[in-house]
Design an enzyme around this catalytic site. Structure first.
Site, short mmCIF file in Angstrom:
data_model
loop_
_atom_site.label_atom_id
_atom_site.label_comp_id
_atom_site.label_asym_id
_atom_site.label_seq_id
_atom_site.Cartn_x
_atom_site.Cartn_y
_atom_site.Cartn_z
N PHE A 30 4.29 8.68 10.26
CA PHE A 30 3.32 9.38 9.42
C PHE A 30 4.01 10.44 8.56
O PHE A 30 5.21 10.66 8.65
CB PHE A 30 2.23 10.01 10.31
CG PHE A 30 1.07 9.06 10.61
CD1 PHE A 30 1.18 7.70 10.45
CD2 PHE A 30 -0.14 9.57 11.07
CE1 PHE A 30 0.12 6.83 10.71
CE2 PHE A 30 -1.22 8.74 11.35
CZ PHE A 30 -1.09 7.36 11.17
N SER A 31 3.20 11.16 7.80
CA SER A 31 3.73 12.06 6.77
C SER A 31 4.63 13.15 7.32
O SER A 31 4.53 13.55 8.48
CB SER A 31 2.57 12.71 6.00
OG SER A 31 2.00 11.75 5.15
N TRP A 56 0.82 -1.22 0.00
CA TRP A 56 0.00 0.00 0.00
C TRP A 56 0.85 1.27 0.00
O TRP A 56 1.86 1.34 0.70
CB TRP A 56 -0.88 -0.01 1.25
CG TRP A 56 -1.52 1.30 1.58
CD1 TRP A 56 -0.94 2.35 2.24
CD2 TRP A 56 -2.85 1.72 1.27
NE1 TRP A 56 -1.84 3.39 2.36
CE2 TRP A 56 -3.02 3.03 1.78
CE3 TRP A 56 -3.93 1.10 0.61
CZ2 TRP A 56 -4.21 3.73 1.66
CZ3 TRP A 56 -5.12 1.81 0.50
CH2 TRP A 56 -5.26 3.11 1.02
N TRP A 96 -9.15 8.34 0.08
CA TRP A 96 -9.52 7.43 1.16
C TRP A 96 -10.87 6.79 0.83
O TRP A 96 -11.78 7.48 0.36
CB TRP A 96 -9.57 8.17 2.50
CG TRP A 96 -8.21 8.60 2.96
CD1 TRP A 96 -7.70 9.86 2.98
CD2 TRP A 96 -7.16 7.74 3.42
NE1 TRP A 96 -6.41 9.85 3.41
CE2 TRP A 96 -6.04 8.55 3.70
CE3 TRP A 96 -7.05 6.36 3.61
CZ2 TRP A 96 -4.84 8.04 4.18
CZ3 TRP A 96 -5.84 5.86 4.09
CH2 TRP A 96 -4.76 6.69 4.37
N GLU A 144 -5.03 18.39 7.18
CA GLU A 144 -3.90 17.48 7.02
C GLU A 144 -2.92 18.04 5.99
O GLU A 144 -3.28 18.86 5.15
CB GLU A 144 -4.40 16.10 6.54
CG GLU A 144 -5.28 15.39 7.57
CD GLU A 144 -5.53 13.92 7.20
OE1 GLU A 144 -5.35 13.08 8.08
OE2 GLU A 144 -5.94 13.64 6.06
N ASP A 204 0.23 9.16 0.98
CA ASP A 204 0.82 10.48 0.71
C ASP A 204 2.27 10.48 0.23
O ASP A 204 3.11 9.77 0.79
CB ASP A 204 0.84 11.33 1.99
CG ASP A 204 -0.40 11.24 2.81
OD1 ASP A 204 -1.37 10.60 2.39
OD2 ASP A 204 -0.41 11.82 3.92
N ARG A 238 -0.05 16.67 13.11
CA ARG A 238 0.84 15.86 12.27
C ARG A 238 1.22 16.54 10.94
O ARG A 238 0.76 17.60 10.62
CB ARG A 238 0.18 14.51 11.99
CG ARG A 238 -1.20 14.57 11.36
CD ARG A 238 -1.72 13.17 11.09
NE ARG A 238 -3.07 13.18 10.58
CZ ARG A 238 -4.17 13.07 11.34
NH1 ARG A 238 -4.09 12.96 12.66
NH2 ARG A 238 -5.36 13.09 10.77
N ASP A 239 2.06 15.82 10.18
CA ASP A 239 2.46 16.15 8.81
C ASP A 239 3.32 17.42 8.73
O ASP A 239 2.98 18.39 8.03
CB ASP A 239 1.23 16.29 7.89
CG ASP A 239 0.26 15.11 8.03
OD1 ASP A 239 0.71 14.02 8.41
OD2 ASP A 239 -0.95 15.30 7.76
N GLN A 273 4.12 7.38 2.14
CA GLN A 273 3.48 6.56 3.16
C GLN A 273 3.31 5.16 2.59
O GLN A 273 2.74 4.99 1.51
CB GLN A 273 2.12 7.16 3.54
CG GLN A 273 2.24 8.46 4.30
CD GLN A 273 2.70 8.23 5.74
OE1 GLN A 273 1.93 7.87 6.60
NE2 GLN A 273 3.99 8.44 5.99
C1 FRU Z 1 -3.21 12.01 4.89
C2 FRU Z 1 -2.84 11.29 6.18
C3 FRU Z 1 -1.89 12.13 6.99
C4 FRU Z 1 -1.15 11.10 7.81
C5 FRU Z 1 -1.06 9.95 6.85
C6 FRU Z 1 -1.13 8.60 7.49
O1 FRU Z 1 -3.64 11.17 3.87
O2 FRU Z 1 -4.00 10.97 6.90
O3 FRU Z 1 -2.49 13.12 7.79
O4 FRU Z 1 0.10 11.55 8.23
O5 FRU Z 1 -2.12 10.10 5.92
O6 FRU Z 1 -0.84 7.59 6.57
#
Ligand code: FRU
Length: 462
Positions: free
Chosen positions: A83-84, A21, A286, A205, A24, A148-149, A40
Site C-alpha cells: 500500500f501507499s 489500474w 473511489w 488516509e 495514489d 497505513r500510508d 499504487q
Molecule cells: C488511498 C488508499 C490508501 C491505501 C491505498 C490502497 O486512496 O486507500 O489509504 O494505502 O489507497 O491502494
C-alpha cells in the site's frame, strides 16, 4: 497481463499506468538526477486489486519514462498488497517506506493486518525489500487495524514518520513515529486527530506533514466528512489543517478542501532540487465512473503543482517547468468582446485567460463542449458571491470554490485527453476533473457585458 485496447482516453502528458489500474501517487522524491513518482498499481486488471508500486521517472518534471515495477506484493508481511507510502534518500541510497496489507484468513468480516516496511535501492530502479520487515508490526493498542500510508522526513538529525489511521473510537488520526536509522522506529504520539463533535472524518488516509512559510501543514485525505454548505461533496476529501502549538497541545485550524473538483485524492508532496514544495494527486475518486476501464486501464495523476501559502490559504499551481510542453500557439487575442469560441482537434491544451471584470456585475463563464456540442462542463464565476460553480454532465455534477475579486479574473487551464485542471487567480482555488469526450473540443469564454478578454492557448506535446 491486460493490454490497452483503445487509445481514445489515453493522456498525452500526465502520468498514467502503462496498462491496468492506478491510484495514489507514492514515493515522490529526487534521487541521482531524476524525479521519481511511484504509484499504487494493479498491472493485471483495470480494477483495483493486489497493489504493486508502479514507477515513472523524469529529468525535468515534464517528460516521464516508465520504469519496471518497483514493489510486488506476496511476502508474508505484504501478502495482499504494498500500500501507499513515501521515499527518502539516505547514504546515497533510495529508501521506500510502505504499508504491508494482509487479509486475515478465517475472520468473519475481512479483518486486516497492516504494518510498515522498507525497501532499498542503489540505482533508483531495482529495489530490495529489507530482510527484517516489517519495521513497525502493529499500531498502538487504542488504534483500529487501519494503520497505513507512512510519510517520512528528516528533521534535526532524526527521521520522522506520520501515519494515517483510525482510533478504536472511530476518530481519524495522524500518528507520529521517530527513528535514528530508518529501521528502528518508536511511537511518539498522536500528532492530530479528528474531533468527534466536528465533521472531521473517521479515518485519515495519506497524511503528509511539512512547513511552508512558517505554517505547519497537515495535508491528508479523510474518509467520512459529510457535505457542508455545498463543499465536501466527493465520496472522500483531500484537504489540510494548519497546526499550531500552545506549549501543551497541538491546535488544529478548520479543515480546508485543497481542490474543489470531482477528481482529486490521496495527495503527496516532496521538495524539488531547488527547494520548492510540489504535489501530485490521484486525479480520480473511489467509485467514480472511469470509462477508460473498458479500454484496459484506469487512473491518472494531476500535473505537478507547486504549493504556496497566501495568508492561511494553501494554493496549488502548475510548476513553471510545464511551459516546456508548449508546441504551437493555437489561438491568441486581446480585445473587448462578449463571447470567444474556438475549437481544437488537439486534446492537449494550456489555456491562459485574463478576463477583466469591467463593471463586475455579471458572471463570466467558461464552457467546454465536445464536437456534438454536448456540454462536458461549464464554470460560472460570479462576482457578487465570489463563487465559482462548476456543473459537469451527469449526476452529482455540481462543485463550488471561492475566489477573491480583483480587477481581473485569471485562469490557467490544462486540458488533456480525459482531464481538465482549472486554476483560479494563481491557484487560490482549483478544479480537477476527468471527462470523456469524442472528436474536437469546443471552448468558450463569455459574459453578458462587453469585457476585455486576453487569451493565449497553446497545443501541448506528448
Ligand atoms: C488511498 C488508499 C490508501 C491505501 C491505498 C490502497 O486512496 O486507500 O489509504 O494505502 O489507497 O491502494
Amino acid at each position: 497481463m491486460i493490454t490497452v485496447k483503445n487509445e481514445r482516453y489515453r493522456q498525452k502528458y500526465h502520468i498514467m499506468p502503462p496498462q491496468g489500474w492506478m491510484n495514489d501517487p507514492n514515493g515522490l522524491c529526487f534521487f541521482k538526477g531524476y524525479y521519481h513518482v511511484f504509484f499504487q498499481y494493479h498491472p493485471d486488471s483495470a480494477e483495483w486489486g493486489p497493489m504493486h508500486w508502479g514507477h515513472a521517472r523524469s529529468l525535468d518534471l515534464v517528460h516521464w519514462e516508465n520504469c519496471p515495477i518497483a514493489l510486488t506484493p506476496g511476502d508474508s508481511e505484504d501478502k495482499d498488497g504494498c500500500f501507499s507510502g513515501s521515499a527518502v534518500v539516505k547514504d546515497d541510497k533510495l529508501y521506500l517506506i510502505y504499508t504491508g496489507h494482509n487479509y486475515l484468513a478465517g475472520t468473519k468480516k475481512q479483518e486486516v493486518w497492516e504494518n510498515q516496511n522498507i525497501a532499498i535501492s542503489e540505482d533508483g530502479l531495482h529495489f530490495q525489500k529489507y530482510e527484517k520487515n516489517p519495521v513497525i508490526t502493529s499500531p498502538p493498542s487504542d488504534n483500529s487495524t487501519d494503520f497505513r500510508d507512512p510519510k517520512v522526513w528528516f528533521e534535526d538529525g532524526l527521521w520522522y514518520m506520520v501515519l494515517g489511521s483510525q482510533s478504536k473510537k472511530r476518530e481519524g488520526r495522524a500518528l507520529l513515529y521517530c527513528s535514528k536509522d530508518l529501521l528502528d522506529w518508536n511511537y511518539l504520539k498522536v500528532l492530530a486527530k479528528a474531533d468527534l463533535t466536528a465533521n472531521e472524518g473517521y479515518m485519515w488516509e495519506c497524511p503528509d506533514y511539512f512547513e511552508l512559510n512558517g505554517k505547519k501543514i497537515l495535508l491528508l485525505s479523510p474518509q467520512g466528512i459529510a457535505e457542508e454548505k455545498g463543499i465536501f461533496k466527493n465520496l472522500h476529501q483531500t484537504g489540510y489543517f494548519i497546526l499550531s502549538d500552545d506549549g501543551n497541545q497541538v491546535i488544529k485550524s478548520d479543515f480546508y478542501e485543497l481542490d474543489s473538483g470531482h477528481d482529486f485524492y490521496a495527495t503527496q508532496t516532496c521538495l524539488t532540487e531547488d527547494g520548492r514544495r510540489i504535489l501530485f494527486a490521484w486525479m480520480d475518486m473511489w467509485k467514480a465512473d472511469m470509462q477508460e476501464q473498458a479500454d484496459g486501464w484506469a487512473g491518472t495523476l494531476t500535473v505537478p503543482r507547486e504549493l504556496r501559502m497566501q495568508g492561511n490559504r494553501l494554493c496549488t499551481y502548475p510548476v513553471a517547468e510545464l511551459k516546456a510542453l508548449r508546441s504551437e500557439l493555437l489561438f491568441t487575442q486581446d480585445k473587448f468582446i462578449k463571447k470567444t469560441s474556438f475549437s481544437s482537434s488537439s486534446h492537449a491544451l494550456e489555456i491562459n485567460a485574463v478576463l477583466d471584470w469591467g463593471k463586475a456585475d455579471t458572471s463570466i463563464y467558461f464552457e467546454l463542449n465536445d464536437e456534438e456540442h454536448s456540454q462536458i462542463f461549464i464554470v460560472e464565476f460570479c462576482p457578487t458571491t465570489r463563487k465559482a460553480v462548476l456543473k459537469r454532465k451527469g449526476v452529482d455534477g455540481k462543485r463550488q470554490a471561492s475566489f477573491s475579486l480583483k480587477q481581473q479574473l485569471e485562469l490557467k487551464i490544462y486540458i488533456d485527453s480525459s482531464s481538465a485542471e482549472i486554476f483560479i487567480n494563481g491557484g487560490e482555488s482549483s478544479f480537477s476533473e476527468r471527462f470523456y469526450a469524442a472528436g474536437k473540443l469546443n471552448l468558450e469564454f463569455s459574459s453578458e457585458n462587453l469585457i476585455k478578454q486576453k487569451l493565449d492557448v497553446y497545443c501541448l506535446d506528448s
